[in-house]
Design a protein around this motif. Structure first.
Motif, mmCIF file in Angstrom:
data_model
loop_
_atom_site.group_PDB
_atom_site.id
_atom_site.type_symbol
_atom_site.label_atom_id
_atom_site.label_comp_id
_atom_site.label_asym_id
_atom_site.label_seq_id
_atom_site.Cartn_x
_atom_site.Cartn_y
_atom_site.Cartn_z
ATOM 1 N N THR A 1 0.624 -1.282 -0.108
ATOM 2 C CA THR A 1 0.078 0.056 -0.082
ATOM 3 C C THR A 1 0.909 1.226 -0.045
ATOM 4 O O THR A 1 1.703 1.480 0.872
ATOM 5 N N SER A 2 0.728 2.113 -1.045
ATOM 6 C CA SER A 2 1.407 3.269 -1.041
ATOM 7 C C SER A 2 0.570 4.393 -0.441
ATOM 8 O O SER A 2 -0.656 4.618 -1.162
ATOM 9 N N LEU A 3 0.892 5.105 0.549
ATOM 10 C CA LEU A 3 0.107 6.088 1.186
ATOM 11 C C LEU A 3 0.886 7.524 1.162
ATOM 12 O O LEU A 3 1.894 7.419 1.352
ATOM 13 N N ASP A 4 0.052 8.463 0.398
ATOM 14 C CA ASP A 4 0.546 9.658 0.187
ATOM 15 C C ASP A 4 -0.608 10.661 0.063
ATOM 16 O O ASP A 4 -1.740 10.412 -0.355
ATOM 17 N N VAL A 5 -0.186 11.903 0.369
ATOM 18 C CA VAL A 5 -1.379 13.138 0.354
ATOM 19 C C VAL A 5 -1.828 13.346 -0.995
ATOM 20 O O VAL A 5 -2.693 14.077 -1.369
ATOM 21 N N SER A 6 -0.772 13.245 -1.802
ATOM 22 C CA SER A 6 -0.620 13.553 -3.203
ATOM 23 C C SER A 6 -1.201 12.596 -4.160
ATOM 24 O O SER A 6 -0.501 11.739 -4.333
ATOM 25 N N GLY A 7 -2.417 13.190 -4.624
ATOM 26 C CA GLY A 7 -2.773 12.426 -5.858
ATOM 27 C C GLY A 7 -1.848 12.040 -7.051
ATOM 28 O O GLY A 7 -1.546 10.938 -7.523
ATOM 29 N N PRO A 8 -1.228 13.174 -7.729
ATOM 30 C CA PRO A 8 -0.397 13.150 -8.611
ATOM 31 C C PRO A 8 1.042 12.287 -8.321
ATOM 32 O O PRO A 8 1.366 11.416 -9.086
ATOM 33 N N ALA A 9 1.473 12.247 -7.203
ATOM 34 C CA ALA A 9 2.581 11.532 -6.629
ATOM 35 C C ALA A 9 1.902 9.924 -6.703
ATOM 36 O O ALA A 9 3.171 8.936 -7.227
ATOM 37 N N LEU A 10 0.854 9.712 -6.289
ATOM 38 C CA LEU A 10 0.389 8.323 -6.414
ATOM 39 C C LEU A 10 0.146 7.652 -7.584
ATOM 40 O O LEU A 10 0.349 6.644 -7.875
ATOM 41 N N GLU A 11 -0.342 8.597 -8.429
ATOM 42 C CA GLU A 11 -0.556 8.346 -9.990
ATOM 43 C C GLU A 11 0.953 7.721 -10.495
ATOM 44 O O GLU A 11 1.097 6.951 -11.217
ATOM 45 N N GLN A 12 2.167 8.559 -10.055
ATOM 46 C CA GLN A 12 3.414 8.227 -10.559
ATOM 47 C C GLN A 12 3.738 6.902 -9.917
ATOM 48 O O GLN A 12 4.489 6.035 -10.539
ATOM 49 N N ALA A 13 3.389 6.711 -8.755
ATOM 50 C CA ALA A 13 3.735 5.335 -8.055
ATOM 51 C C ALA A 13 2.911 4.110 -8.881
ATOM 52 O O ALA A 13 3.539 3.392 -9.121
ATOM 53 N N SER A 14 1.807 4.414 -9.235
ATOM 54 C CA SER A 14 1.114 3.441 -10.304
ATOM 55 C C SER A 14 1.724 3.365 -11.235
ATOM 56 O O SER A 14 1.981 2.086 -11.922
ATOM 57 N N ARG A 15 2.258 4.397 -12.208
ATOM 58 C CA ARG A 15 3.026 4.040 -13.366
ATOM 59 C C ARG A 15 4.286 3.540 -13.099
ATOM 60 O O ARG A 15 4.614 2.794 -14.006
ATOM 61 N N ASN A 16 5.011 3.708 -11.957
ATOM 62 C CA ASN A 16 6.162 2.965 -11.646
ATOM 63 C C ASN A 16 5.948 1.342 -11.678
ATOM 64 O O ASN A 16 6.622 0.669 -12.150
ATOM 65 N N VAL A 17 4.994 1.245 -10.690
ATOM 66 C CA VAL A 17 4.510 -0.181 -10.677
ATOM 67 C C VAL A 17 4.208 -1.024 -12.216
ATOM 68 O O VAL A 17 4.532 -1.962 -12.452
#
Length: 408
Positions: free
Chosen positions: A257-273
């Protein structure tokens, strides 16, 4: 190189002591006198008051509280192309072992710690990204650029400017036409590059991304998380672009689970996955995002009695000035107290700090106290610091510290 002058400078007694001790910064209050007005990038030649001998050379920056960025201490030095080539070659040699690890994203120059204060060079898949934190470097770019490209074995260089330097560039002839994100050499087809880190792939936006496009300093810790993750449920708090999350999945985590307040950061996490595991839906499907303030998110998870085998807490810097240190220590205490209940019995808590103003001693003490207050038995596993491409050459250069605890 744009025309620069030589400025004879004398220091106060504390300033001389700082220079002789090898500190790379001389603040405005450390200067007794300067012969001439001086402009950004002029060579400050520092003389001792008592013996009138040269005791160091640096770059003058009248627009910064750090008035002189020291290039050489202990005597005179000729600052020219050969001087910088030797500095860059020494920095590259230090990184040689790292480049044999299927890694194409690394820091070639770590500013003060490599003898080039206020100047950082990161390399992503053969593209150099030069970040300047002092306007004093602007007149030296014509000299530096071909040397950086030569040592890095690259053809392309992108310029990134700290805000204060970008403002200075607009107002000076030395910085005429220079803007943040400008491609100063070669060709950059896309702003976003893909680089490798111990065999894992990540995106870096070298034109508009944070810092130079990615946070490279936690590389070794991310690798270690991958080594610990097999069969584990993992929570990556302050996940940003998912560096720890990707390595955990690569290491065989059953869920991340990636937890972050930033939606764009989480989008980037998903792209890296997806970049790493898009061809294996079973692995990519083990990853999920949680968009929330970290403090609120951890409290919410605790209320649901959710636990994880591996919890990583890697917040941004909580202290950017001396007066913020007490608040930073309180924040570290609070966030890690919230994290401890989420660690399953026998699991591991990984707590990190990137605040240079918070000492390792103080940070490690805060984590130890948080564990003691929890009442749970625990065992210190490891303490880690900077990876090889982020050397430490002076006290303020030691900002990154991480501690691993097994909690029962």
């Amino acid at each position: 190189m744009k025309k620069t002058s030589r400025l004879p400078v004398t220091l106060t007694a504390p300033g001389e002591r700082a220079l002789r001790a090898g500190h790379p910064w001389l603040f405005d209050g450390a200067i007794r006198s300067v012969k001439g007005e001086g402009k950004a990038g002029d060579l400050a030649v520092v003389f001792s008051v008592k013996k009138n001998k040269c005791i160091g050379v640096g770059l003058y920056d009248p627009g910064s509280p750090i008035r002189i960025r020291v290039l050489h201490g202990g005597g005179p030095a000729t600052v020219n192309e050969d001087f910088f080539r030797k500095k860059l070659a020494a920095a590259k040699e230090l990184r040689t072992p790292l480049l044999a690890t299927d890694t194409t994203g690394y820091r070639l120059v770590h500013g003060e710690n490599d003898g080039l204060p206020g100047l950082v060079v990161d390399v992503y898949a053969g593209v150099c990204v030069l970040k300047l934190y002092s306007a004093a470097w602007l007149p030296w770019l014509d000299t530096l650029l071909p040397l950086i490209l030569e040592v890095a074995g690259s053809e392309t260089l992108v310029l990134r400017l700290a805000r204060v330097v970008e403002n200075a560039a607009r107002a000076s002839t030395a910085g005429a036409g220079l803007t943040d994100g400008a491609v100063l050499s070669g060709h950059l087809p896309e702003e976003e590059l893909i680089f490798r880190e111990h065999g894992r792939q990540f995106y870096a936006n070298v034109v508009r991304g944070h810092k130079t496009g990615f946070f490279l300093d936690h590389r070794d810790n991310r690798k270690h998380i991958g080594e610990l993750a097999e069969g584990k449920e993992v929570l990556d708090v302050f996940s940003y672009a998912g560096g720890f999350s990707v390595h955990a999945l690569a290491g065989g985590a059953t869920g991340v689970t990636s937890l972050d307040v930033s939606g764009p950061a989480l989008e980037q996490a998903s792209r890296n996955v997806q970049l790493n595991f898009g061809g294996d839906p079973a692995v990519a499907g083990r990853h999920q995002n949680m968009e929330a303030d970290a403090f609120d998110g951890l409290a919410e998870l605790a209320e649901s009695e959710k636990t994880y085998d591996l919890v990583i807490v890697d917040p941004p810097s909580f202290a950017k000035s001396e007066k913020e240190i007490p608040g930073a220590l309180a924040a570290y205490r609070k966030i890690n107290r919230l994290a401890v209940p989420l660690v399953a019995p026998g699991g591991v808590l990984v707590a990190a700090s990137c605040s240079a103003r918070v000492t390792a001693e103080d940070f490690f003490k805060v984590i130890a106290v948080a564990l003691q207050v929890s009442g749970r038995k625990h065992k210190l596993l490891d303490k880690t610091f900077h990876d090889v491409d982020h050397p430490v050459g002076f006290p303020e250069g030691a900002y990154l510290k991480t501690v691993y605890y097994r909690i029962y």
